[in-house]
Design a protein around this motif. Structure first.
Motif, PDB file in Angstrom:
ATOM      1  N   THR A   1      17.471   8.605   1.636  1.00 25.21           N
ATOM      2  CA  THR A   1      16.650   7.518   1.753  1.00 25.21           C
ATOM      3  C   THR A   1      15.344   7.416   0.923  1.00 25.21           C
ATOM      4  N   TYR A   2      15.021   8.646   0.644  1.00 28.70           N
ATOM      5  CA  TYR A   2      13.603   8.568  -0.236  1.00 28.70           C
ATOM      6  C   TYR A   2      14.052   8.735  -1.723  1.00 28.70           C
ATOM      7  N   GLU A   3      14.017   7.684  -2.665  1.00 30.33           N
ATOM      8  CA  GLU A   3      14.608   7.736  -3.887  1.00 30.33           C
ATOM      9  C   GLU A   3      14.072   9.088  -4.588  1.00 30.33           C
ATOM     10  N   VAL A   4      15.090   9.621  -5.330  1.00 29.68           N
ATOM     11  CA  VAL A   4      14.722  10.646  -6.349  1.00 29.68           C
ATOM     12  C   VAL A   4      14.473   9.882  -7.585  1.00 29.68           C
ATOM     13  N   ASN A   5      13.498  10.414  -8.220  1.00 26.47           N
ATOM     14  CA  ASN A   5      13.150   9.587  -9.799  1.00 26.47           C
ATOM     15  C   ASN A   5      14.193  10.123 -10.602  1.00 26.47           C
ATOM     16  N   ARG A   6      14.142  11.334 -10.924  1.00 25.64           N
ATOM     17  CA  ARG A   6      14.958  11.871 -11.942  1.00 25.64           C
ATOM     18  C   ARG A   6      15.705  13.274 -11.383  1.00 25.64           C
ATOM     19  N   ILE A   7      16.795  13.529 -11.946  1.00 29.79           N
ATOM     20  CA  ILE A   7      17.246  14.818 -11.695  1.00 29.79           C
ATOM     21  C   ILE A   7      17.688  15.648 -13.115  1.00 29.79           C
ATOM     22  N   PHE A   8      16.916  16.561 -13.073  1.00 27.66           N
ATOM     23  CA  PHE A   8      17.044  17.537 -14.428  1.00 27.66           C
ATOM     24  C   PHE A   8      18.109  18.713 -14.072  1.00 27.66           C
ATOM     25  N   LEU A   9      19.227  18.392 -14.940  1.00 30.59           N
ATOM     26  CA  LEU A   9      20.256  19.504 -14.909  1.00 30.59           C
ATOM     27  C   LEU A   9      20.178  20.470 -15.986  1.00 30.59           C
ATOM     28  N   MET A  10      19.756  21.763 -15.644  1.00 29.57           N
ATOM     29  CA  MET A  10      19.754  22.934 -16.682  1.00 29.57           C
ATOM     30  C   MET A  10      20.656  23.522 -16.574  1.00 29.57           C
ATOM     31  N   HIS A  11      21.726  22.932 -17.734  1.00 30.06           N
ATOM     32  CA  HIS A  11      23.074  23.494 -17.647  1.00 30.06           C
ATOM     33  C   HIS A  11      23.141  24.560 -18.682  1.00 30.06           C
ATOM     34  N   THR A  12      23.794  25.640 -17.976  1.00 25.58           N
ATOM     35  CA  THR A  12      23.983  26.988 -18.918  1.00 25.58           C
ATOM     36  C   THR A  12      25.382  26.541 -19.717  1.00 25.58           C
ATOM     37  N   THR A  13      25.332  26.634 -20.998  1.00 22.54           N
ATOM     38  CA  THR A  13      26.646  26.264 -21.611  1.00 22.54           C
ATOM     39  C   THR A  13      27.755  27.064 -21.085  1.00 22.54           C
ATOM     40  N   ASP A  14      28.722  26.244 -21.042  1.00 20.15           N
ATOM     41  CA  ASP A  14      30.100  27.333 -20.697  1.00 20.15           C
ATOM     42  C   ASP A  14      31.541  26.738 -21.001  1.00 20.15           C
TER      43      ASP A  14
ATOM     44  N   HIS B   1       0.835  -1.142  -0.025  1.00 19.38           N
ATOM     45  CA  HIS B   1       0.032   0.091  -0.076  1.00 19.38           C
ATOM     46  C   HIS B   1       0.825   1.406  -0.015  1.00 19.38           C
ATOM     47  N   HIS B   2       2.064   1.211   0.686  1.00 18.56           N
ATOM     48  CA  HIS B   2       2.956   2.429   0.922  1.00 18.56           C
ATOM     49  C   HIS B   2       3.449   2.561  -0.564  1.00 18.56           C
ATOM     50  N   LYS B   3       3.899   1.436  -1.231  1.00 20.82           N
ATOM     51  CA  LYS B   3       4.603   1.819  -2.523  1.00 20.82           C
ATOM     52  C   LYS B   3       3.678   2.222  -3.237  1.00 20.82           C
ATOM     53  N   MET B   4       2.254   1.824  -3.505  1.00 21.78           N
ATOM     54  CA  MET B   4       1.377   2.527  -4.272  1.00 21.78           C
ATOM     55  C   MET B   4       1.004   3.726  -4.127  1.00 21.78           C
ATOM     56  N   ASN B   5       1.184   4.259  -2.833  1.00 22.71           N
ATOM     57  CA  ASN B   5       0.830   5.608  -2.618  1.00 22.71           C
ATOM     58  C   ASN B   5       2.045   6.546  -2.537  1.00 22.71           C
ATOM     59  N   LYS B   6       3.422   5.844  -2.736  1.00 14.20           N
ATOM     60  CA  LYS B   6       4.457   6.460  -2.617  1.00 14.20           C
ATOM     61  C   LYS B   6       4.669   7.837  -3.749  1.00 14.20           C
ATOM     62  N   LYS B   7       4.781   8.817  -3.500  1.00 11.71           N
ATOM     63  CA  LYS B   7       4.956   9.955  -4.500  1.00 11.71           C
ATOM     64  C   LYS B   7       6.190   9.964  -5.053  1.00 11.71           C
ATOM     65  N   LYS B   8       6.068  10.164  -6.513  1.00 16.04           N
ATOM     66  CA  LYS B   8       7.376  10.324  -7.375  1.00 16.04           C
ATOM     67  C   LYS B   8       8.030  11.829  -7.108  1.00 16.04           C
ATOM     68  N   VAL B   9       9.295  11.610  -6.945  1.00 15.93           N
ATOM     69  CA  VAL B   9       9.835  13.041  -6.805  1.00 15.93           C
ATOM     70  C   VAL B   9      11.062  13.176  -7.637  1.00 15.93           C
ATOM     71  N   ASP B  10      11.000  14.464  -8.328  1.00 20.17           N
ATOM     72  CA  ASP B  10      12.242  14.810  -9.289  1.00 20.17           C
ATOM     73  C   ASP B  10      12.894  16.066  -8.800  1.00 20.17           C
ATOM     74  N   VAL B  11      14.109  16.158  -9.092  1.00 20.66           N
ATOM     75  CA  VAL B  11      14.748  17.598  -8.811  1.00 20.66           C
ATOM     76  C   VAL B  11      15.102  18.124 -10.126  1.00 20.66           C
TER      77      VAL B  11
END
Length: 142
Positions: free
Chosen positions: A43-56, A11-21
Motif C-alpha cells: 500500500t506504500y509504494e516502493v520507489n526502487r528495488i535494487f537486486l544485488m545479483h550474485t552471478t550464477d 501536504h501528506h504527498k509532499m512529506n511522504k518518505k521515498k522508500v527503496d528496497v
C-alpha cells in the motif's frame, strides 16, 4: 471542507518518505517471485528495488521488464559479502528510507512497508521530543 481535505492530501504527498528496497539475490526460487509480487502490492509504494545479483548463470533481466522500478546489479561470487553487498545497494539509492531484505523473506501482507515507515517516523518523533526536552532542561539550568 473539500479544500481542507485536498490540502491535507497534498501536504501528506509532499512529506511522504521515498522508500527503496535492497535485496541480495543468489539462485532465486519461487519464494523470490512471491517476494517481488508482494512488494508490488504494498500500500506504500516502493520507489526502487535494487537486486544485488550474485552471478550464477541465471539472468534477472526479465525482472527489469516485469517490474519497472527494478535495478539489477550483477556481482561475482568473489565480490559477495553480506554487509558490503547491501551497502553497495544502499549507496545507489537516493531514498529517505532503504529497507534491506533477503530473497526468501516474503511480507505477510500489503502493509509491511507502510508499517515500517510509520514505526520509523514515530521513533524519529520520539527522539526529537526527547532532544527538545533535554535542550529545554539545559536552558533551565543556565
Amino acid at each position: 471542507m473539500y479544500i481542507q481535505i485536498q490540502q491535507k492530501a497534498e501536504h501528506h504527498k509532499m512529506n511522504k518518505k521515498k522508500v527503496d528496497v535492497v535485496i541480495p539475490v543468489y539462485h532465486p526460487g519461487s519464494e523470490f517471485k512471491k517476494l517481488m509480487e508482494r512488494l508490488e502490492r504494498q500500500t506504500y509504494e516502493v520507489n526502487r528495488i535494487f537486486l544485488m545479483h550474485t552471478t550464477d548463470g541465471q539472468s534477472l533481466e526479465s525482472m527489469k521488464e516485469r517490474y519497472k522500478n527494478v535495478t539489477v546489479e550483477e556481482i561475482t561470487p568473489d565480490e559477495f559479502d553480506h554487509a558490503a553487498t547491501r551497502d553497495k545497494g544502499i549507496r545507489q539509492s537516493d531514498a529517505d528510507i532503504v529497507i534491506c531484505m533477503t530473497q526468501d523473506a516474503c511480507p505477510d501482507n500489503e502493509y509491511l512497508v507502510s508499517e515500517l515507515v510509520q514505526a520509523l517516523e514515530e521513533a524519529n518523533r520520539d527522539v526529537r521530543n526527547a532532544l527538545s526536552q533535554v535542550d529545554a532542561d539545559s536552558k533551565d539550568h543556565e
